[in-house]
Design an enzyme around this catalytic site. Structure first.
Site, short mmCIF file in Angstrom:
data_model
loop_
_atom_site.label_atom_id
_atom_site.label_comp_id
_atom_site.label_asym_id
_atom_site.label_seq_id
_atom_site.Cartn_x
_atom_site.Cartn_y
_atom_site.Cartn_z
N ASP A 153 51.73 74.29 8.28
CA ASP A 153 52.18 75.67 8.33
C ASP A 153 53.50 75.77 9.08
O ASP A 153 54.45 76.43 8.64
CB ASP A 153 51.11 76.54 9.00
CG ASP A 153 51.23 78.01 8.63
OD1 ASP A 153 52.34 78.56 8.68
OD2 ASP A 153 50.21 78.62 8.28
N ASN A 180 50.80 80.98 6.43
CA ASN A 180 50.94 80.30 5.15
C ASN A 180 49.65 79.63 4.72
O ASN A 180 49.28 79.67 3.54
CB ASN A 180 52.08 79.28 5.21
CG ASN A 180 53.43 79.95 5.33
OD1 ASN A 180 53.86 80.65 4.42
ND2 ASN A 180 54.09 79.77 6.46
N ASP A 181 48.95 79.02 5.65
CA ASP A 181 47.66 78.43 5.33
C ASP A 181 46.70 79.49 4.80
O ASP A 181 46.02 79.28 3.78
CB ASP A 181 47.05 77.77 6.58
CG ASP A 181 47.61 76.39 6.84
OD1 ASP A 181 47.75 75.62 5.89
OD2 ASP A 181 47.89 76.08 8.01
N ILE A 182 46.62 80.61 5.49
CA ILE A 182 45.66 81.65 5.10
C ILE A 182 46.07 82.28 3.78
O ILE A 182 45.25 82.43 2.85
CB ILE A 182 45.54 82.70 6.21
CG1 ILE A 182 44.93 82.07 7.47
CG2 ILE A 182 44.68 83.88 5.74
CD1 ILE A 182 44.98 82.95 8.70
#
Length: 413
Positions: A153, A180-182
């Site tokens: 991220d 960004n991960d989520i």
């Protein structure tokens, strides 16, 4: 039999059953993932009602034991899931994984390129067993020059302009969440949902790619478009040219801070009236929003001086009474006692599965949507490692003695 193969939870682990039929009920998802991106996709599908089966190594998902900023990863992103623990390096464990994946409507994974292919768990291999399979890859980059880079991220925030926009000039700063991960997981879920709809028409599955870098570029797209439209590069947020005259954080009485805004001429007049700032309301140089934007260099210092005499509580009450935008500066832990979240069911109890507080209850955040007037809640607590291994293997046709032998060989846990 070891504890990790028990399928009965203790009474304190129980979650009240729901009779509500959820949108993805009857859909099976097999999740080969770790950390945040893949599990975020899985939890969206799980909360929507899918049976999500998390495949863990026999040593357990690494996020079960993370410290610091990662301590909340597993309990947040793995509720409403089952856990099966397999050693893919052993033939028996790998075969069990392939048999399980071939029964899935959706397989999702977020390992490095080539890892799933090495085990015969890639889309090309599994789709031969199940042509209707929907397969979601969560990667750092979509196919192209960067695709073999290792992405995190923070990596894509730095190279994708988000850290530049968040920090002050010369001091790039990542956003204070795994955005960004989520969101990459969310877009993976959106792709899976779209593919499920298309499969209803064609009977065919497909492969989907969701990537951190491209997600980050989507996030900063507004700033890219600003440059395309105006020819002016976007300044970092702390130094941005605001579109509004009153739109900032103010330090007030006793060192407290509060965000205050007025984003229309009507709101500006309401603000001046509520605060008794008649001179500002009638100032000919402040009559329109654009006037106030041009005057920010002198207007903001004047407002800071005037508002510093008030408490944050008083200003909040004034802005609330006049329906003006405002916000206290809250810390994440304070939201556990937020009256709105508590009143609207925005938080739910989960029983922690790991760590020093295993077995204790904690509050978790739910998906930020309602369906048919209800929040999508917690049906199943975050699973213990391998909690559903025996149950799932039996459902795949394994005999009890086969399972015991696999357990003895540490092919499963």
């Amino acid at each position: 039999m070891t504890d990790c193969l028990k399928t009965d939870r203790s009474p304190e682990d129980a979650v009240a059953p729901s009779t509500r039929r959820l949108p993805l009920q009857g859909i099976r998802v097999v999740e080969f993932s770790h950390m945040v991106m893949g599990p975020a996709c899985g939890v969206v599908l799980a909360d929507l009602g899918a049976e999500v089966i998390k495949v863990e190594p026999v040593s357990g998902d690494l996020t079960r034991g993370l410290l610091g900023a990662g301590a909340g990863f597993f309990p947040l992103f793995n509720r409403n899931k089952k856990s099966i623990s397999l050693d893919l390096r052993q033939p028996e464990g790998l075969q069990a994984a392939i048999r399980l994946a071939s029964t899935a409507d959706v397989v999702l994974q977020n390992f490095k390129p080539g890892v799933m292919k090495k085990y015969g768990l890639d889309y090309a291999s599994l789709s031969k067993l199940n042509p209707g399979l929907i397969y979601v890859n969560h990667t750092g980059f979509l196919p192209g020059p960067y695709e073999h880079r290792t992405a995190l991220d923070e990596v894509v925030q730095m190279m994708g302009g988000l850290a530049y926009m968040t920090g002050r000039p010369g001091d790039p700063l990542r956003a204070g969440s795994s955005v960004n991960d989520i969101m990459g997981g969310m877009f993976g879920a959106i792709g899976a949902l779209a593919a499920l709809m298309q499969r209803n028409q064609t009977g065919q599955g497909q492969e989907i790619d969701s990537a951190l870098f491209e997600n980050n570029v989507f996030l900063v797209g507004q700033h890219m478009m600003q440059y395309a439209v105006t020819g002016q590069a976007a300044a970092p947020m702390p130094e941005r040219i605001s579109s509004w005259g009153l739109y900032d954080v103010f330090s007030v009485q006793d060192g407290e801070q509060i965000f205050l805004a007025a984003v229309s001429d009507a709101q500006w007049r309401s603000f001046c009236s509520a605060m008794g700032f008649d001179d500002l309301a009638t100032d000919p140089s402040l009559q329109t929003n654009n006037d106030r934007v041009r005057a920010r260099v002198t207007l903001l210092p004047e407002l800071r001086q005037r508002l510093a005499a008030y408490s944050a509580t008083h200003l909040a009450q004034v802005f609330e009474a006049h329906q003006l935008p405002y916000a206290p500066i809250s810390r994440p832990e304070q939201l556990l006692d937020d009256p709105h979240l508590l009143a609207t069911g925005g938080l739910a109890d989960v029983v922690l599965s790991d760590g020093e507080k295993a077995g204790q209850t904690a509050k978790t955040t739910l998906l930020p949507i309602r369906m048919d007037g209800e929040r999508l809640g917690v049906r199943v607590n975050p699973p213990k490692q391998g909690e559903h291994t025996r149950e799932l293997l039996l459902s795949l046709g394994y005999q009890a003695e086969e399972i015991d032998a696999m357990l003895q060989a540490r092919a499963i846990a």
